[in-house]
Motif scaffolding. Structure first.
Motif, mmCIF file in Angstrom:
data_model
loop_
_atom_site.group_PDB
_atom_site.id
_atom_site.type_symbol
_atom_site.label_atom_id
_atom_site.label_comp_id
_atom_site.label_asym_id
_atom_site.label_seq_id
_atom_site.Cartn_x
_atom_site.Cartn_y
_atom_site.Cartn_z
ATOM 1 N N LEU A 197 45.513 30.724 37.723
ATOM 2 C CA LEU A 197 44.606 30.772 36.570
ATOM 3 C C LEU A 197 43.161 30.961 37.042
ATOM 4 C CD1 LEU A 197 45.901 28.089 34.038
ATOM 5 C CD2 LEU A 197 45.415 30.501 33.568
ATOM 6 N N ILE A 198 42.786 30.229 38.087
ATOM 7 C CA ILE A 198 41.431 30.374 38.623
ATOM 8 C C ILE A 198 41.203 31.805 39.086
ATOM 9 C CG2 ILE A 198 39.888 29.685 40.501
ATOM 10 C CD1 ILE A 198 41.138 26.910 40.391
ATOM 11 N N TYR A 199 42.161 32.335 39.844
ATOM 12 C CA TYR A 199 42.019 33.677 40.397
ATOM 13 C C TYR A 199 41.951 34.741 39.304
ATOM 14 C CZ TYR A 199 42.699 37.453 43.785
ATOM 15 O OH TYR A 199 42.533 38.581 44.566
ATOM 16 N N SER A 200 42.767 34.587 38.273
ATOM 17 C CA SER A 200 42.831 35.601 37.221
ATOM 18 C C SER A 200 41.610 35.578 36.306
ATOM 19 C CB SER A 200 44.099 35.413 36.385
ATOM 20 O OG SER A 200 44.081 34.174 35.716
ATOM 21 N N CYS A 201 40.801 34.521 36.394
ATOM 22 C CA CYS A 201 39.572 34.486 35.593
ATOM 23 C C CYS A 201 38.649 35.654 35.940
ATOM 24 C CB CYS A 201 38.833 33.157 35.808
ATOM 25 S SG CYS A 201 39.563 31.752 34.914
ATOM 26 N N GLN A 202 38.756 36.148 37.165
ATOM 27 C CA GLN A 202 37.917 37.277 37.582
ATOM 28 C C GLN A 202 38.188 38.527 36.743
ATOM 29 O OE1 GLN A 202 37.537 37.283 42.264
ATOM 30 N NE2 GLN A 202 39.656 36.856 41.692
ATOM 31 N N ASP A 203 39.425 38.656 36.240
ATOM 32 C CA ASP A 203 39.827 39.872 35.536
ATOM 33 C C ASP A 203 39.975 39.668 34.033
ATOM 34 O OD1 ASP A 203 39.963 41.303 37.946
ATOM 35 O OD2 ASP A 203 42.019 40.644 38.301
ATOM 36 N N ALA A 204 39.390 38.599 33.513
ATOM 37 C CA ALA A 204 39.562 38.282 32.095
ATOM 38 C C ALA A 204 39.125 39.445 31.197
ATOM 39 C CB ALA A 204 38.789 37.014 31.740
ATOM 40 N N ASP A 205 37.949 39.996 31.441
ATOM 41 C CA ASP A 205 37.445 41.093 30.607
ATOM 42 C C ASP A 205 38.270 42.363 30.807
ATOM 43 O OD1 ASP A 205 35.473 39.443 29.605
ATOM 44 O OD2 ASP A 205 33.961 40.085 31.064
ATOM 45 N N ILE A 219 42.440 33.089 25.952
ATOM 46 C CA ILE A 219 41.715 31.909 25.459
ATOM 47 C C ILE A 219 40.335 31.754 26.090
ATOM 48 C CG2 ILE A 219 43.889 30.729 25.000
ATOM 49 C CD1 ILE A 219 43.368 28.987 27.460
ATOM 50 N N GLY A 220 39.997 32.635 27.031
ATOM 51 C CA GLY A 220 38.685 32.570 27.656
ATOM 52 C C GLY A 220 38.710 31.850 28.993
ATOM 53 N N VAL A 221 37.673 32.092 29.789
ATOM 54 C CA VAL A 221 37.595 31.533 31.133
ATOM 55 C C VAL A 221 37.437 30.019 31.098
ATOM 56 C CG1 VAL A 221 36.185 31.451 33.230
ATOM 57 C CG2 VAL A 221 36.717 33.650 32.172
ATOM 58 N N GLY A 222 36.558 29.519 30.250
ATOM 59 C CA GLY A 222 36.293 28.083 30.205
ATOM 60 C C GLY A 222 37.542 27.272 29.892
ATOM 61 N N ARG A 223 38.268 27.657 28.857
ATOM 62 C CA ARG A 223 39.478 26.932 28.487
ATOM 63 C C ARG A 223 40.564 27.094 29.545
ATOM 64 N NH1 ARG A 223 39.925 28.384 21.991
ATOM 65 N NH2 ARG A 223 38.101 27.136 21.339
ATOM 66 N N TRP A 265 38.343 19.550 45.326
ATOM 67 C CA TRP A 265 37.305 20.433 45.878
ATOM 68 C C TRP A 265 37.457 21.834 45.306
ATOM 69 C CZ3 TRP A 265 37.454 22.930 51.338
ATOM 70 C CH2 TRP A 265 36.253 23.631 51.568
ATOM 71 N N GLU A 266 38.695 22.324 45.264
ATOM 72 C CA GLU A 266 38.944 23.663 44.729
ATOM 73 C C GLU A 266 38.397 23.792 43.310
ATOM 74 O OE1 GLU A 266 42.735 26.642 43.752
ATOM 75 O OE2 GLU A 266 43.066 24.637 44.566
ATOM 76 N N GLN A 267 38.688 22.810 42.491
ATOM 77 C CA GLN A 267 38.237 22.857 41.099
ATOM 78 C C GLN A 267 36.718 22.769 40.991
ATOM 79 O OE1 GLN A 267 39.915 23.556 38.469
ATOM 80 N NE2 GLN A 267 42.007 23.448 39.241
ATOM 81 N N ALA A 272 32.918 28.135 34.523
ATOM 82 C CA ALA A 272 33.057 29.268 33.604
ATOM 83 C C ALA A 272 31.920 30.265 33.766
ATOM 84 C CB ALA A 272 33.109 28.754 32.165
ATOM 85 N N ASP A 273 30.741 29.782 34.169
ATOM 86 C CA ASP A 273 29.590 30.675 34.318
ATOM 87 C C ASP A 273 29.312 31.033 35.776
ATOM 88 O OD1 ASP A 273 28.808 28.171 35.119
ATOM 89 O OD2 ASP A 273 26.888 28.184 34.061
ATOM 90 N N ASP A 274 30.201 30.646 36.677
ATOM 91 C CA ASP A 274 29.998 30.960 38.094
ATOM 92 C C ASP A 274 31.352 31.040 38.805
ATOM 93 O OD1 ASP A 274 29.172 31.329 40.666
ATOM 94 O OD2 ASP A 274 28.289 29.328 40.923
ATOM 95 N N LEU A 275 31.832 32.269 38.990
ATOM 96 C CA LEU A 275 33.107 32.497 39.678
ATOM 97 C C LEU A 275 32.873 33.091 41.071
ATOM 98 C CD1 LEU A 275 35.144 34.074 36.727
ATOM 99 C CD2 LEU A 275 35.229 31.701 37.544
ATOM 100 N N SER A 276 31.682 32.918 41.596
ATOM 101 C CA SER A 276 31.325 33.550 42.867
ATOM 102 C C SER A 276 32.096 32.982 44.050
ATOM 103 C CB SER A 276 29.818 33.405 43.116
ATOM 104 O OG SER A 276 29.446 32.037 43.199
ATOM 105 N N ARG A 277 32.633 31.770 43.896
ATOM 106 C CA ARG A 277 33.348 31.149 45.024
ATOM 107 C C ARG A 277 34.852 31.096 44.784
ATOM 108 N NH1 ARG A 277 29.984 25.689 45.947
ATOM 109 N NH2 ARG A 277 30.045 25.706 43.663
ATOM 110 N N VAL A 278 35.348 31.999 43.950
ATOM 111 C CA VAL A 278 36.785 32.038 43.677
ATOM 112 C C VAL A 278 37.588 32.272 44.953
ATOM 113 C CG1 VAL A 278 38.610 33.441 42.648
ATOM 114 C CG2 VAL A 278 36.704 32.682 41.247
ATOM 115 N N ASN A 279 37.128 33.167 45.801
ATOM 116 C CA ASN A 279 37.889 33.477 47.009
ATOM 117 C C ASN A 279 38.003 32.273 47.939
ATOM 118 O OD1 ASN A 279 38.491 36.083 46.284
ATOM 119 N ND2 ASN A 279 36.743 36.983 47.349
#
Length: 317
Positions: A197-205, A219-223, A265-267, A272-279
């Motif tokens: 779910l975290i990883y796929s937030c990058q491709d939500a749009d 349902i959006g990135v935040g939810r 730590w991962e979480q 929702a407004d910062d996915l820069s550290r997803v990797n």
């Protein structure tokens, strides 16, 4: 004169080409990511055997796990090649950029699937009979996002089958305390669904724009991040239940606590407004979760013994 024996071997274009193709293949199937599922398959084997399984059984389990994952990843890259080509994040993958052909990927799917089925039969007849059903789940995952946002949970099931399969590979039947492998399955299922779910937030749009189904697109990135956190709470609960049910000692309990801290730590790395550290969250942290748990289990069982006798029948192998 220069001694011919001291000269470097002449460059061989064919060898270089094959080496390059191997590197591209390993990159395409993300071979290094085997660290996600393989430690849990090995944990299933250790728990089923009450310690280290017979070396030949262990070897075939590794072959089965790696070949199954290779087939699934190659299939994913094959069927998603047109989608990947349209997504700026994935357009650089091997097939979209033309480094490897779709035909080559299809061949890899078939060969890897055949190796998996062969390894399963080499383990025992029950594993062999179940192998096609396992492949159906592993390959079918790649098609789910075309019609359902449950894709993340299907991926969790696909990876969760690894410890269940390893348990059956060692036991050869459904005997014993099945709550142990089922709790391990639940641990992997919720953990994988949560980090996917975290990883796929990058491709939500992108997913929403292309009519693809994912929870972030729906349902959006935040939810989605909230759902991910709830899933990882369930992961920790299942893991602690496994510690108790398998009658494990303080070393494995410590590894479970470490895994819980890694998930925390991962979480904390994503918002929702910062996915820069997803990797970092996806690749680095998750890689250590499985490794820490496997090492913790092996050390724990070495010092405290198995929950059951280690004399498990693996005849005929």
């Amino acid at each position: 004169m220069t001694d011919p024996d001291t000269l470097p071997p002449p460059s061989t274009p064919l060898v270089e080409e094959e080496a390059s193709k191997l590197a591209l293949t390993l990159s395409m199937v993300k071979f290094s990511h085997s660290v996600f599922a393989l430690p849990f398959a090995l944990m299933g084997a250790w728990l089923a055997a009450g310690g280290m399984p017979a070396p030949n059984v262990l070897a075939w389990i590794v072959v089965a796990a790696v070949s199954a994952r290779t087939s699934a990843m190659a299939f994913n890259r094959l069927v998603d090649r047109d989608i990947d080509a349209q997504n700026p994040r994935t357009a650089v993958r091997e097939i979209p950029r033309g480094a490897l052909s779709a035909r080559y990927a299809a061949g890899l799917v078939v060969v890897s699937a055949a190796v998996f089925v062969g390894a399963a039969w080499r383990l025992n007849s029950l594993s062999g009979k179940l192998a096609p059903l396992v492949l159906l789940v592993l390959l079918g995952y790649s098609l789910v996002k075309r019609f359902s946002a449950a894709v993340h949970f299907v991926l969790g099931v696909a990876l969760g089958l690894a410890p269940l399969g390893a348990w059956i590979a060692v036991r050869g039947d459904f005997e014993g305390d099945l709550a142990i492998p089922l709790l391990l399955f639940l641990t992997v299922w919720t953990w994988v669904a949560g980090f996917d779910l975290i990883y796929s937030c990058q491709d939500a749009d992108f997913d929403a724009g292309k009519g693809l189904h994912s929870l972030p697109a729906k349902i959006g990135v935040g939810r989605s991040l909230i759902v991910s956190r709830l899933l990882h709470v369930a992961t920790v609960a299942a893991l602690l239940a496994l510690v108790v049910r398998a009658d494990r000692g303080p070393v494995f309990l410590g590894a479970a606590v470490l895994a819980a801290l890694l998930l925390l730590w991962e979480q904390s790395l994503v918002r929702a407004d910062d996915l820069s550290r997803v990797n970092v969250a996806f690749f680095t942290v998750n890689g250590w979760v499985g490794i820490a748990l496997f090492i913790g289990l092996v050390v724990d069982m070495a010092f405290t013994g198995g929950a059951e006798a280690a004399s498990v029948a693996v005849g005929g192998l």
